[in-house]
Design an enzyme around this catalytic site. Structure first.
Site, short mmCIF file in Angstrom:
data_model
loop_
_atom_site.label_atom_id
_atom_site.label_comp_id
_atom_site.label_asym_id
_atom_site.label_seq_id
_atom_site.Cartn_x
_atom_site.Cartn_y
_atom_site.Cartn_z
N CYS A 108 47.63 23.50 34.87
CA CYS A 108 47.23 23.39 36.29
C CYS A 108 47.98 22.28 37.02
O CYS A 108 47.87 22.17 38.24
CB CYS A 108 45.74 23.12 36.40
N HIS A 402 42.34 29.42 42.91
CA HIS A 402 43.13 28.44 42.16
C HIS A 402 44.20 29.17 41.36
O HIS A 402 44.01 29.44 40.17
CB HIS A 402 42.13 27.68 41.27
N CYS A 432 42.63 17.93 37.79
CA CYS A 432 42.49 17.96 36.34
C CYS A 432 43.43 19.04 35.80
O CYS A 432 43.83 19.95 36.53
CB CYS A 432 41.05 18.23 35.93
C1 ACO Z 1 42.31 22.46 34.87
C2 ACO Z 1 41.67 23.53 35.68
O1 ACO Z 1 41.94 23.64 36.85
S1 ACO Z 1 40.57 24.51 34.90
C3 ACO Z 1 40.23 25.87 35.98
C4 ACO Z 1 41.09 27.03 35.70
N1 ACO Z 1 40.52 28.21 36.29
C5 ACO Z 1 39.46 28.87 35.75
O2 ACO Z 1 38.99 28.53 34.67
C6 ACO Z 1 38.92 30.06 36.50
C7 ACO Z 1 37.42 29.96 36.65
N2 ACO Z 1 36.88 31.16 37.24
C8 ACO Z 1 36.70 32.32 36.57
O3 ACO Z 1 37.07 32.43 35.40
C9 ACO Z 1 36.09 33.50 37.29
O4 ACO Z 1 36.10 33.25 38.68
C10 ACO Z 1 34.63 33.76 36.82
C11 ACO Z 1 34.68 34.22 35.36
C12 ACO Z 1 33.79 32.51 36.95
C13 ACO Z 1 34.02 34.84 37.70
O5 ACO Z 1 34.85 35.94 37.69
P1 ACO Z 1 34.37 37.31 38.35
O6 ACO Z 1 33.14 37.80 37.67
O7 ACO Z 1 35.55 38.20 38.42
O8 ACO Z 1 33.99 36.81 39.81
P2 ACO Z 1 33.62 37.62 41.10
O9 ACO Z 1 34.33 37.02 42.22
O10 ACO Z 1 33.77 39.10 40.85
O11 ACO Z 1 32.09 37.28 41.27
C14 ACO Z 1 31.08 37.80 40.42
C15 ACO Z 1 29.87 38.12 41.27
O12 ACO Z 1 29.44 36.92 41.90
C16 ACO Z 1 29.34 37.14 43.30
N3 ACO Z 1 29.76 35.92 44.02
C17 ACO Z 1 30.83 35.14 43.73
N4 ACO Z 1 30.90 34.16 44.62
C18 ACO Z 1 29.87 34.31 45.48
C19 ACO Z 1 29.44 33.61 46.62
N5 ACO Z 1 30.09 32.51 47.06
N6 ACO Z 1 28.34 34.04 47.27
C20 ACO Z 1 27.66 35.14 46.84
N7 ACO Z 1 28.05 35.87 45.75
C21 ACO Z 1 29.14 35.44 45.09
C22 ACO Z 1 30.32 38.28 43.58
O13 ACO Z 1 29.98 38.97 44.74
C23 ACO Z 1 30.17 39.13 42.37
O14 ACO Z 1 29.03 39.93 42.52
P3 ACO Z 1 29.11 41.49 42.17
O15 ACO Z 1 29.43 41.53 40.68
O16 ACO Z 1 27.74 41.97 42.52
O17 ACO Z 1 30.21 42.02 43.02
#
Ligand code: ACO
Length: 446
Positions: A108, A402, A432
């Site tokens: 990252c 991200h 981070c």
């Molecule tokens: C060093 C570093 O930077 S470490 C960081 C590196 N990056 C990461 O690790 C990525 C982290 N994020 C992820 O892995 C993914 O976003 C996850 C696994 C958390 C979620 O992935 P997904 O399940 O594909 O997310 P998605 O956007 O589809 O949301 C899932 C559900 O939550 C709901 N939702 C998400 N955000 C919101 C919100 N703000 N308000 C209301 N509902 C929400 C969605 O509508 C969806 O609902 P549905 O299934 O009924 O459509």
């Protein structure tokens, strides 16, 4: 447990802030909209994204495209058809066949590492003008075959008789052909065996961050980004992208202006079900996007009549236990603050990349924790409370996503623009890094 160092990942160890070093200007920058990965490859590859925002950026500055000394691009998920994306992007941007270009990868931190490498080349007199960026299309992260499947295919290929061929066919096992998604592997730390989301759970527990606090932080990230879009504060920074089919993408598409803490409270834990508190709503989103910055020496600024927006004053990198990688910004930024004799609120604006809401909150809490400050930072008293009105004032990765190799570049770009918009002077951008590292940059608006 922790170590911070002024060495870069590329090994340059010149002491920072020395009077003999040259000033390094941040001239301009641009990024694509960040586009949510929707379970299949999006419209742009990593290089496509870099070209989409690089072209208008190069055109709006009075610098001939071939006048840059080099191009440095961070990218984590390089796709097989675009090895060394920096060089491919430079050529597609018309920067000339003689343009040296290389790609950097520090997870990252990649998009920030490109800026830091450029900074040190210019500071130390090796270059005058560098285009430094970050790009990632997480929706294009390759799917890979398991070793068992590759072995089976190799056996099939090597069969030299119908009998051997038949024997190999007989050993076919469909389960070996379930592809592994490289992104899921990439977001899991191989040393401690935790996903990035699980490392945020560790911090939430360690610093008593409640689900409600994380969700409220996430709502604020969405509201701040929605306001910035509405007010046109990102118009200069985000350049539209057009797909080969002619579809126009104008702004980050992950933002939900109408999200609420009540809606977020209904979401299930994503990484530690059923009781974990890190959910899709308070995590950074998985997206595609690219960002570039132009860095220049005083000589280049004069030669081309440039109007720089900031000076890159200093940078710092730190390393720590991968389990608590999310606390990295505390280490790298505190080292910068110490070196410049500044407290948290002497810095006008902060960008702490929002890997997870709980992780950003844990950083702010660590600075206010006497024990942590004593043991991990060697301080007699805590750094104190970081004013939330100085932090991520236009939202962050929870709302916009991200693209991991890009975000470090984006936060420096946005910090530069936000300081200008608000008529403020000093800012720190920090993030981070998966694997247990962190980068931080101190900039001053000019
Ligand atoms: C060093 C570093 O930077 S470490 C960081 C590196 N990056 C990461 O690790 C990525 C982290 N994020 C992820 O892995 C993914 O976003 C996850 C696994 C958390 C979620 O992935 P997904 O399940 O594909 O997310 P998605 O956007 O589809 O949301 C899932 C559900 O939550 C709901 N939702 C998400 N955000 C919101 C919100 N703000 N308000 C209301 N509902 C929400 C969605 O509508 C969806 O609902 P549905 O299934 O009924 O459509």
């Amino acid at each position: 447990m922790t170590r911070s160092t002024s060495k870069t990942a590329t090994g340059n160890s010149t002491p920072p802030g020395q009077s003999s070093s040259r000033r390094v200007y941040l001239v301009d920058g641009a990024r694509t909209p960040f586009l949510k990965a929707k379970g299949r490859p999006g419209p742009f590859s990593p290089v496509d994204l870099a070209v989409q925002c690089g072209r208008p950026l190069l055109l709006r500055q009075p610098i001939p495209a071939d006048a840059y000394d080099q191009v440095i691009l961070g990218c984590v998920n390089v796709v097989p058809s675009e090895m060394n994306p920096a060089r491919i992007a430079a050529l597609r941007l018309g920067m000339g066949e003689a343009m040296p270009a290389f790609t950097v990868q520090i997870n990252c931190g990649s998009g920030m590492q490109s800026i830091d490498t450029a900074y040190k080349y210019i500071r130390d007199g090796d270059s005058d003008l560098i285009l430094a960026g970050g790009t990632d299309a997480l929706s294009h992260a390759p799917m890979v075959l398991q070793t068992e499947a590759v072995e089976w295919l190799a056996g099939l290929n090597a069969a030299s008789s119908p009998q051997e061929y038949a024997r190999q066919i007989g050993q076919f096992s469909p389960k070996d052909f379930k592809p592994e998604i490289s992104l899921a592997k990439g977001l899991t730390d191989p040393i401690v065996g935790l996903s990035m989301g699980q490392t945020a759970e560790v911090l939430a527990q360690q610093f008593n961050i409640t689900r409600q606090e994380a969700d409220e932080y996430a709502v604020s990230s969405h509201q701040r980004l929605a306001r910035a879009q509405e007010e046109g504060w990102l118009d200069d920074e985000v350049v539209p992208a057009v797909s080969p089919e002619g579809e126009l993408f104008r702004q980050d598409d992950g933002v939900r202006a109408d999200t609420s803490a009540e809606a977020l409270a209904k979401l299930k834990a994503a990484f530690e079900p059923p009781f974990g508190q890190v959910t899709p709503g308070n995590s950074s989103q998985v997206t595609d996007g690219a960002s570039w910055m132009i860095l220049a020496s005083e000589e280049a600024v004069k030669k081309y009549g440039l109007k720089p927006r900031a000076v890159l004053v200093d940078s710092e990198w730190a390393a720590l236990d991968p389990k608590i990688m999310g606390l990295g910004p505390v280490l790298s930024s505190t080292a910068l603050l110490k070196r410049h004799n500044a407290g948290l609120n002497d810095i006008d604006l902060w960008e702490i990349n929002e890997a997870f809401a709980a992780q950003v909150l844990a950083c702010t809490r660590a600075w206010d924790d006497p024990e942590f400050c004593k043991v991990a930072l060697g301080l007699d008293k805590p750094m104190g409370k970081l004013d939330p009105e100085r932090l991520n004032i236009d939202g962050g990765a929870v709302a916009m996503g991200h693209p991991v190799g890009t975000s470090g570049n984006r936060i420096v770009l946005h910090l530069m623009n936000a300081l200008h918009r608000k008529g403020l002077k000093r800012g720190i951008a920090t993030e981070c890094i998966g694997g247990g590292q962190s980068g931080a940059m101190l900039i001053e608006a000019v």
